[in-house]
Design an enzyme around this catalytic site. Structure first.
Site, short mmCIF file in Angstrom:
data_model
loop_
_atom_site.label_atom_id
_atom_site.label_comp_id
_atom_site.label_asym_id
_atom_site.label_seq_id
_atom_site.Cartn_x
_atom_site.Cartn_y
_atom_site.Cartn_z
N LEU A 56 0.84 -1.20 0.00
CA LEU A 56 0.00 0.00 0.00
C LEU A 56 0.87 1.25 0.00
O LEU A 56 0.63 2.20 -0.77
CB LEU A 56 -0.91 -0.03 1.23
N GLN A 84 2.36 1.85 -3.42
CA GLN A 84 1.39 2.39 -4.37
C GLN A 84 1.14 3.87 -4.12
O GLN A 84 0.99 4.65 -5.05
CB GLN A 84 0.07 1.62 -4.26
N GLU A 85 1.15 4.26 -2.86
CA GLU A 85 0.86 5.65 -2.53
C GLU A 85 2.03 6.58 -2.83
O GLU A 85 1.83 7.67 -3.35
CB GLU A 85 0.50 5.77 -1.04
N SER A 86 3.25 6.15 -2.54
CA SER A 86 4.37 7.11 -2.62
C SER A 86 5.66 6.55 -3.19
O SER A 86 6.64 7.27 -3.29
CB SER A 86 4.68 7.63 -1.21
N TYR A 144 -5.96 0.63 -8.61
CA TYR A 144 -5.23 0.82 -7.35
C TYR A 144 -5.11 -0.51 -6.60
O TYR A 144 -4.01 -0.92 -6.20
CB TYR A 144 -6.01 1.85 -6.53
#
Length: 484
Positions: free
Chosen positions: A311, A314-316, A441
């Site tokens: 996660l 994927q975010e940063s 996502y």
């Protein structure tokens, strides 16, 4: 006393009305426009007519958002009043609401149209370039003549048809359809499915939607750019219009408008999958710095640390100072509001961010219906982390309306992209959402998660052979288990 006051006031009133009769129309308008602004100030709010679309206004995962929504918020703040949003069905509805006085102004990806009756337009906010897009089954149109004989559609009154009308003078056989029943995402989908050969949309609209329709391709820029503007009722004078122009001019001068345009339309989509080999390199170079923090957060929340790491990637891409186009920050990309909810005082501190992101994911997961079982419960929690619980609930409702199971990720996954279609989002509570985004996502996170499990398993096997991490091979892992 009263009689004396009345005798004094009569000549004053007579003088005032005599002077009023001598005022020019422009000066009379000055008094009217003062009254219009005073009315807004007195009631304490300004009402904007807009549309529920990705370039204007929609509910994101952390509340209302959108390019023009942010601008009109700043306009309301400049006037010292609150903002009321009235979402209309199409551009004609927006203009009618403005013209009839049901809204103070309109902001809905409107193109300047000097001949529109009863409407005054603001100064240009940004340029919008009409763009021909086409499906995979036709040759790429490169010139206007290539459009002859194609089945083409545009959004009615969006301004994109003006370039086509200009071409029609040279190519009388050029034809197209105009619709106010659909939105841009509907047109792009119809092009992808072959129901249309081509469509004309604005370049910025295509850019923020292209990831969801990978088979749709760019053709060529059509005609001159149009000007995005706000609409004001002509009957109310020009004070509010002038105030809007001052805001736009100031933001253009100080660079804030350019920054906002770049924020929404100047970035490639962060959902692009980086590929297994790049991801594995990052697991070896970046992940070791944060692995302990992920494991600590996993112990607190009950998640697999590798899922939390996927996660975070994927975010940063495991960058603790990352900032998204919409302003969320940190390794787990938290808003200020979310950070406050989960006890994070510094979003740029990676350990705090990881702890906060894991806590928020646990909170979201806990609010899902008890009927949702694993692993679907985790996939839906991840989708809600991205798009917001409200939109996930809406997708569950759509899944049920279509005869599917609202507690099955397989069925909800199919329903989420329908939140981009007016036919469906108009029937649910939270309206438009970039519903294709949480599907991609979750798929990306599941891919990263599978790779992390593979790498972790390989490392443990390596350790069992008595070897250290220093000699762990740079695994050329180029195949990912299929993930839907």
């Amino acid at each position: 006393m009263l009689d004396a006051l009345l005798r004094y006031m009569r000549p004053v009133a007579a003088t005032f009305f005599a002077l009023l009769a001598l005022l020019t129309p422009d000066n009379r308008l000055f008094l009217e426009r003062d009254a219009a602004l005073s009315a807004i100030s007195s009631r304490g709010f300004i009402e904007v007519a807009t549309r529920n679309t990705p370039t204007t206004y929609y509910e994101g995962r952390h509340g209302p958002t959108g390019f023009e929504y942010e601008l009109v918020q700043q306009f309301a703040a400049m006037l010292g009043v609150s903002l009321t949003v009235d979402s209309q069905g199409n551009i004609d509805d927006v203009l009618d609401a403005v013209r009839d006085g049901r809204a103070d102004f309109g902001a809905a990806n409107l193109a300047l149209d000097p001949i529109e009756p009863g409407i005054l337009y603001s100064r240009p906010i940004m340029a919008m370039q009409p763009l021909v897009i086409h499906g995979p089954d036709i040759a790429t149109p490169e010139t206007p003549q290539d459009l002859l004989g194609l089945k083409i559609a545009v959004i009615k009154n969006s301004g994109t048809s003006r370039a086509l009308r200009a071409l029609q003078e040279k190519f009388p056989k050029l034809s197209w359809q105009e619709t106010d029943e659909l939105e841009v995402t509907d047109l792009i989908e119809m092009v992808e499915k072959g129901e249309l050969d081509a469509a004309v949309v604005y370049a910025h609209q295509f850019k923020i939607n292209r990831l969801f329709f990978p088979d749709v391709e760019r053709g060529f820029a059509l005609g001159k750019p149009q000007s995005l503007v706000w609409a004001f009722p002509k009957s109310n004078g020009v004070a509010l219009l002038q105030a809007a122009n001052r805001l736009i001019a100031r933001m253009q001068h100080n660079g804030k408008l350019r920054a906002l345009i770049d924020q929404y339309f100047g970035h490639d989509n962060y959902l692009e999958y980086v590929g297994a080999s790049i991801f594995i390199r990052h697991t070896q170079k970046r992940l070791p710095k944060y692995e302990d923090a992920f494991k600590k957060a996993a112990r607190r929340t009950g998640f697999d640390w590798k899922l939390l790491a996927a996660l975070g990637y994927q975010e940063s891409h495991w960058k603790p100072r990352a900032t998204s186009p919409t302003g969320v920050r940190g390794l787990m990309m938290l808003t200020n509001a979310t950070a406050g909810e989960v006890g994070v005082s510094n979003r740029l501190d990676p350990e705090q961010s990881i702890r906060g992101g894991a806590t928020y994911l646990k909170h979201v997961k806990g609010r899902l219906q008890e009927e949702i079982t694993e692993p679907d419960r985790t996939w839906m929690a991840l989708a809600a982390y991205n798009v917001g619980l409200g939109h996930l609930y809406d997708a569950q409702k759509i899944a049920e309306m279509r005869g599917g199971d609202p507690y099955s990720w397989a069925d909800v996954r199919k329903a989420l992209p329908l939140l981009q279609k007016r036919k469906w989002y108009s029937q649910v509570r939270h309206g438009y959402a970039r519903g294709g985004e949480p599907v991609i996502y979750v798929r990306n996170i599941r891919r990263y998660y599978e790779i992390l499990k593979y790498v972790d398993r390989s490392r443990r096997q390596f350790h069992q052979l008595g070897k250290s991490d220093d000699t762990f091979p740079q695994t050329p892992f180029n195949t990912v288990p299929p993930v839907l």
